[in-house]
Design a protein around this motif. Structure first.
Motif, PDB file in Angstrom:
ATOM      1  N   PRO A 294      24.716  -5.296 -12.118  1.00 51.10           N
ATOM      2  CA  PRO A 294      24.160  -6.596 -12.534  1.00 51.10           C
ATOM      3  C   PRO A 294      22.655  -6.522 -12.842  1.00 51.10           C
ATOM      4  CG  PRO A 294      25.613  -6.893 -10.648  1.00 51.10           C
ATOM      5  CD  PRO A 294      25.442  -5.405 -10.829  1.00 51.10           C
TER       6      PRO A 294
ATOM      7  N   LEU B 167      24.128   5.544   2.026  1.00 50.66           N
ATOM      8  CA  LEU B 167      24.133   4.090   1.855  1.00 50.66           C
ATOM      9  C   LEU B 167      25.351   3.431   2.487  1.00 50.66           C
ATOM     10  CD1 LEU B 167      22.965   4.011  -1.875  1.00 50.66           C
ATOM     11  CD2 LEU B 167      21.554   3.632   0.156  1.00 50.66           C
TER      12      LEU B 167
ATOM     13  N   LYS C  55      37.760  -0.589   2.243  1.00 50.50           N
ATOM     14  CA  LYS C  55      38.182  -0.177   0.896  1.00 50.50           C
ATOM     15  C   LYS C  55      39.411   0.741   0.943  1.00 50.50           C
ATOM     16  CE  LYS C  55      34.609  -2.470  -0.362  1.00 50.50           C
ATOM     17  NZ  LYS C  55      33.839  -2.498   0.894  1.00 50.50           N
TER      18      LYS C  55
ATOM     19  N   ALA D  59      26.701   1.473  -0.957  1.00 50.33           N
ATOM     20  CA  ALA D  59      26.784   0.888   0.388  1.00 50.33           C
ATOM     21  C   ALA D  59      28.164   0.296   0.638  1.00 50.33           C
ATOM     22  CB  ALA D  59      25.716  -0.193   0.546  1.00 50.33           C
ATOM     23  N   ASP D  60      28.900   0.015  -0.429  1.00 50.97           N
ATOM     24  CA  ASP D  60      30.236  -0.580  -0.307  1.00 50.97           C
ATOM     25  C   ASP D  60      31.318   0.426   0.078  1.00 50.97           C
ATOM     26  OD1 ASP D  60      30.119  -3.294  -0.511  1.00 50.97           O
ATOM     27  OD2 ASP D  60      30.435  -3.362  -2.662  1.00 50.97           O
TER      28      ASP D  60
ATOM     29  N   ASP E 176      27.015 -12.230 -14.423  1.00 54.08           N
ATOM     30  CA  ASP E 176      28.310 -11.591 -14.695  1.00 54.08           C
ATOM     31  C   ASP E 176      29.460 -12.264 -13.957  1.00 54.08           C
ATOM     32  OD1 ASP E 176      28.396  -9.674 -12.016  1.00 54.08           O
ATOM     33  OD2 ASP E 176      26.392  -9.966 -12.814  1.00 54.08           O
ATOM     34  N   LYS E 177      29.163 -13.115 -12.974  1.00 58.20           N
ATOM     35  CA  LYS E 177      30.224 -13.807 -12.240  1.00 58.20           C
ATOM     36  C   LYS E 177      30.722 -15.051 -12.986  1.00 58.20           C
ATOM     37  CE  LYS E 177      29.431 -10.667  -9.201  1.00 58.20           C
ATOM     38  NZ  LYS E 177      28.091 -10.233  -9.603  1.00 58.20           N
TER      39      LYS E 177
ATOM     40  N   GLU F  45      22.203  -4.894 -16.260  1.00 52.73           N
ATOM     41  CA  GLU F  45      22.533  -5.840 -17.344  1.00 52.73           C
ATOM     42  C   GLU F  45      21.436  -6.888 -17.501  1.00 52.73           C
ATOM     43  OE1 GLU F  45      26.554  -7.239 -16.656  1.00 52.73           O
ATOM     44  OE2 GLU F  45      27.385  -5.335 -17.366  1.00 52.73           O
ATOM     45  N   GLN F  46      20.836  -7.272 -16.367  1.00 55.80           N
ATOM     46  CA  GLN F  46      19.718  -8.214 -16.411  1.00 55.80           C
ATOM     47  C   GLN F  46      18.540  -7.587 -17.181  1.00 55.80           C
ATOM     48  OE1 GLN F  46      19.562 -11.327 -15.554  1.00 55.80           O
ATOM     49  NE2 GLN F  46      17.784 -11.837 -14.306  1.00 55.80           N
TER      50      GLN F  46
ATOM     51  N   ALA G  31      23.340 -11.928  -2.908  1.00 52.29           N
ATOM     52  CA  ALA G  31      22.669 -11.231  -4.017  1.00 52.29           C
ATOM     53  C   ALA G  31      23.599 -11.087  -5.213  1.00 52.29           C
ATOM     54  CB  ALA G  31      22.207  -9.856  -3.554  1.00 52.29           C
ATOM     55  N   ASP G  32      24.896 -11.184  -4.970  1.00 47.88           N
ATOM     56  CA  ASP G  32      25.880 -11.046  -6.047  1.00 47.88           C
ATOM     57  C   ASP G  32      26.020 -12.284  -6.914  1.00 47.88           C
ATOM     58  OD1 ASP G  32      26.814  -8.491  -6.155  1.00 47.88           O
ATOM     59  OD2 ASP G  32      28.514  -8.816  -4.810  1.00 47.88           O
TER      60      ASP G  32
ATOM     61  N   THR H  50      25.173 -13.656  -9.679  1.00 46.75           N
ATOM     62  CA  THR H  50      24.507 -13.263 -10.923  1.00 46.75           C
ATOM     63  C   THR H  50      25.376 -13.636 -12.125  1.00 46.75           C
ATOM     64  OG1 THR H  50      25.433 -11.052 -10.527  1.00 46.75           O
ATOM     65  CG2 THR H  50      23.116 -11.391  -9.956  1.00 46.75           C
TER      66      THR H  50
ATOM     67  N   HIS I  17      30.723  -4.855 -10.503  1.00 47.63           N
ATOM     68  CA  HIS I  17      29.643  -5.791 -10.812  1.00 47.63           C
ATOM     69  C   HIS I  17      29.081  -6.367  -9.513  1.00 47.63           C
ATOM     70  CE1 HIS I  17      30.483  -5.746 -15.165  1.00 47.63           C
ATOM     71  NE2 HIS I  17      29.256  -6.224 -15.243  1.00 47.63           N
ATOM     72  N   HIS I  18      28.609  -5.514  -8.645  1.00 46.72           N
ATOM     73  CA  HIS I  18      28.000  -5.958  -7.398  1.00 46.72           C
ATOM     74  C   HIS I  18      26.572  -5.407  -7.301  1.00 46.72           C
ATOM     75  CE1 HIS I  18      31.672  -7.840  -6.160  1.00 46.72           C
ATOM     76  NE2 HIS I  18      32.316  -6.761  -6.528  1.00 46.72           N
ATOM     77  N   ARG I  19      25.791  -6.065  -6.430  1.00 47.13           N
ATOM     78  CA  ARG I  19      24.380  -5.649  -6.320  1.00 47.13           C
ATOM     79  C   ARG I  19      24.262  -4.465  -5.355  1.00 47.13           C
ATOM     80  NH1 ARG I  19      20.973 -10.087  -7.398  1.00 47.13           N
ATOM     81  NH2 ARG I  19      19.242  -8.685  -7.740  1.00 47.13           N
ATOM     82  N   VAL I  20      25.094  -3.485  -5.547  1.00 45.40           N
ATOM     83  CA  VAL I  20      25.089  -2.286  -4.710  1.00 45.40           C
ATOM     84  C   VAL I  20      24.951  -1.079  -5.632  1.00 45.40           C
ATOM     85  CG1 VAL I  20      26.322  -3.182  -2.700  1.00 45.40           C
ATOM     86  CG2 VAL I  20      27.627  -2.403  -4.654  1.00 45.40           C
TER      87      VAL I  20
ATOM     88  N   ARG J  59      28.817  -5.300   0.697  1.00 44.99           N
ATOM     89  CA  ARG J  59      27.674  -5.211   1.610  1.00 44.99           C
ATOM     90  C   ARG J  59      26.575  -6.162   1.154  1.00 44.99           C
ATOM     91  NH1 ARG J  59      27.593  -0.115   4.093  1.00 44.99           N
ATOM     92  NH2 ARG J  59      26.260  -0.869   5.742  1.00 44.99           N
ATOM     93  N   VAL J  60      26.955  -7.372   0.850  1.00 39.81           N
ATOM     94  CA  VAL J  60      26.012  -8.395   0.398  1.00 39.81           C
ATOM     95  C   VAL J  60      26.147  -9.596   1.325  1.00 39.81           C
ATOM     96  CG1 VAL J  60      25.733  -7.706  -2.011  1.00 39.81           C
ATOM     97  CG2 VAL J  60      27.703  -9.054  -1.381  1.00 39.81           C
TER      98      VAL J  60
END
Lengths: 447, 447
Positions: free
Chosen positions: A207, A266, A410, A404-405, B409-410, A210-211, B404-405, B407, A181-184, B183-184
């Protein structure tokens, strides 16, 4: 963990030879490649730079016959990308074009969104519902240890764009095929079936998807402005990097292992697939540093896997006629190995039992069913080469995959070390086994 | 949880009145504001839209005296932003300009990087080491339940840019003041001290900062191309949205609660601070739906908190002369309340004991030390208004803060419900207490 296991492993491996202790080769490779090269999109200068880095590193490790085998391929590159809801609730969304996506005009397009909860719903939709609109397909992918949810939801990326194109859609957005659930957003190739015109195709971050789903659920018409300017740059060079541990008996066949050197653009390709290179290289290094094997280990850092397995195809074309005793690929991240599958000509054999016994020592259990290798060794598997899959834990793999993550942080060094140990045990077992590792009948239609 | 606690709570609250059961108001507010408005940067059209949404929603909930109190403020807006290492390992980095950042020329600047592990190391550096270079400051912030690590590492964002500017740096990059590995990047304001020329200032995402740190550790000179084109757009209008639950006895003073309506521009401001609006509004609604309180509850959705507390200042200017019995602010996400602090004129009181007894029922313990309120109610706290801090769990807050995260869902609905219950209990206790809630001496120099 290794030190504790060594005495036990020594007993069980005594008939052949001990796997050498895990060297620091593994993590170092991921760290070096992701730091000093970074992203390495297939067919670009960055991937060429990565090949040079690979040759330098593999020679320094002492492998024999280190060389590049170049091949040509069509290259797709990302352009600018943005999406903005115009109505009813103006806001920007985060997305990434899919590999092979078509382009919008420079200034973008504006169209109404039509949403579908699944590939099946899109397939069932009448053309009139889709024509001229921006299709949005969402889904409910969740994480699985064996990665099987990618099999279920992956077609939303591979196949939905073609279906949307054939129904006349202006563009398609999918919910990222990912479990975070990240903006990546999660990129990855889409495949245009014959006759399907490439349309702009992109993945929204989870996210954002889902929006958009919530906004559509309000029941008002939703319009969106979309700009995607990727392009095909024509034919460019990629290549496989090959290294070997020469065996004492060439008639027993090659053991082909490896992962892929290219990454998406990315992230820095730490889990996909510097980790696979690290695991297979460290395992090959354990053979190099131990007693000379009967069979030759051929380690390949394949080029251009992501855009469609071009490196694997080039390898099979160049080497398909050579005798291969076995193949295995690591392309599922850097986490621990929890199980294995083997496809041998004989359903029961002493080799299979030996593998099961030795691997169970470090928590790796045998699973029934067919092994598949991976995209890079797939063509050799199709020809009938015996194959072993060391299944890594995929629970968090699709949190990161193609985003990008995908960066060094990781990588869990402890899990990576366990995967290297599993590969080292497997490899030492197969390079020296008395089993003939006879070929299987060729497979049909598998990638 | 509420149903189980109600019988016990009934006994303990019997001297005043029961807190009404938590309404669905809380999550609905976060969902609606983040979905139908999205980001709402202070002083922009989006924030104005959010004020209209707020008035509509607060009136629909039945609050009295719902209105906007406008004020003017200087507005900073983000431009394009990119960073690319030129040598020794060419690659792009992900970053976000800090609020109030200066700009590079349109085409960017190229300069060598000089790195520092801390604010102190930068402070100690001679001018010659910094002049004309791009400063990079990293750190080792980790997560803390009480959010105290923000106090330790926050100055890297607030203060380091001024120090770098005064030493003649061309620009400054900081490791995001955040505890995640995505990466945010984390934005947020920086404060230019008097005489410090605003230079380009941005935060790298944590993985990018670690990458740059690794590259610097290789010991070769590192050069970087940086483009940041934010700008000050001049004076614009923001505003506070006010709503009330009228009390029966105006002479007992107002209970001022709230959070802030504006958000940073990268996310949709779910945890920062739609959650705070949800918690305080749902708690106020529990008073509205229960027996009429003795004191008036004044709920304020403050504007323009992020760029520097403009809404709080405007409120104090307009209302500082009115009698305030108590204030409290929710601006620390949507997770559970685990403790509370109260600053009252009397160090020991029946009110304090009652709060401790009632809140302990839902896992909230008293802590010693001063309560501070938050940026929005800070000016009223400085004037001597009694204040209660309901401390929320901040363990994951700085994973998300200003990114940006941030959102929907958090938001964890169960934790949000607990926070609302804690606030409802606290609010019912203070609106009806016989304690006079006498003012404290004014505080000095606290924001």
């Amino acid at each position: 963990m290794h030190k504790i296991l060594t005495p036990i492993a020594a007993i069980l491996l005594s008939s052949t030879a001990l796997a050498a202790p895990p060297s620091p080769t593994g993590y170092d490779i991921v760290e070096g490649l992701t730091t000093e090269v970074g992203q390495r999109l297939a067919g670009t200068e960055a991937e060429a730079h990565a090949r040079d880095w690979a040759v330098m590193r593999l020679k320094a490790l002492g492998f024999a016959n280190v060389h590049i085998e170049p091949f040509d391929m069509p290259v797709w590159v990302r352009g600018t990308e943005s999406a903005e809801i115009l109505a009813p609730y103006p806001q920007k969304l985060v997305l990434a074009a899919l590999g092979n996506s078509g382009a919008t005009p420079e200034r973008g397009i504006s169209a109404e969104i039509v949403g579908f909860p699944s590939l099946e719903a899109l397939s069932a939709a009448p053309e009139a519902a889709v024509k001229g609109k921006i299709v949005f397909v969402w889904h409910r992918m969740t994480a699985t240890q064996d990665g099987s949810s990618y099999g279920t939801y992956g077609p939303i990326r591979f196949a939905a764009p073609t279906i949307a194109s054939k129904k006349g859609a202006a563009a398609i957005l999918i919910r990222s095929v990912g479990t975070d659930h990240h903006r990546v957003p999660h990129t990855g190739v889409t495949d245009w079936a014959k006759g399907a015109k490439p349309i702009p195709a992109a993945a929204l971050s989870v996210p954002d998807a889902e929006q958009l789903e919530r906004i559509l659920a309000r029941g008002k018409p939703v319009s969106l402005h979309l700009t995607l300017t990727p392009r095909m740059t024509g034919t460019r060079q990629s290549g496989n990097v090959v290294a070997e541990v020469p065996g004492t008996d060439p008639t027993t066949g090659i053991v082909l292992i490896g992962g892929h050197l290219d990454s998406w653009d990315l992230g820095t390709g730490a889990i996909d697939d510097a980790a696979g290179l690290a695991i297979t290289t460290a395992a090959a290094k354990s053979i190099l540093d131990g007693p000379r094997p009967k069979r030759t280990v051929r380690l390949v850092w394949f080029g251009a896997e992501e855009p469609g397995g071009f490196g694997g195809e080039a390898y099979a074309k160049a080497h398909g006629g050579e005798k291969h005793a076995l193949t295995a690929e690591a392309d599922f991240g850097g986490d621990k190995v929890w199980s294995f599958r083997a496809s041998f000509a004989q359903p029961k054999s002493a080799l299979r039992d030996t593998l099961a016994t030795r691997l169970s020592l470090i928590g790796v259990q045998p699973l029934s069913g067919e092994a598949h290798g991976g995209t890079d060794v797939g063509p050799m598997v199709q020809k009938g080469t015996p194959v072993i899959d060391l299944e890594q834990d995929g629970t968090r793999y699709f949190d990161i995959h193609h985003t990008a993550d995908d960066t060094l942080d990781k990588i869990d060094p402890a899990q990576l070390a366990q995967a290297i140990e599993a590969w080292s045990i497997m490899l030492r077992t197969v390079v020296d086994t008395d089993d003939t590792l006879a070929p299987l009948p060729p497979r049909k239609g598998e990638e």
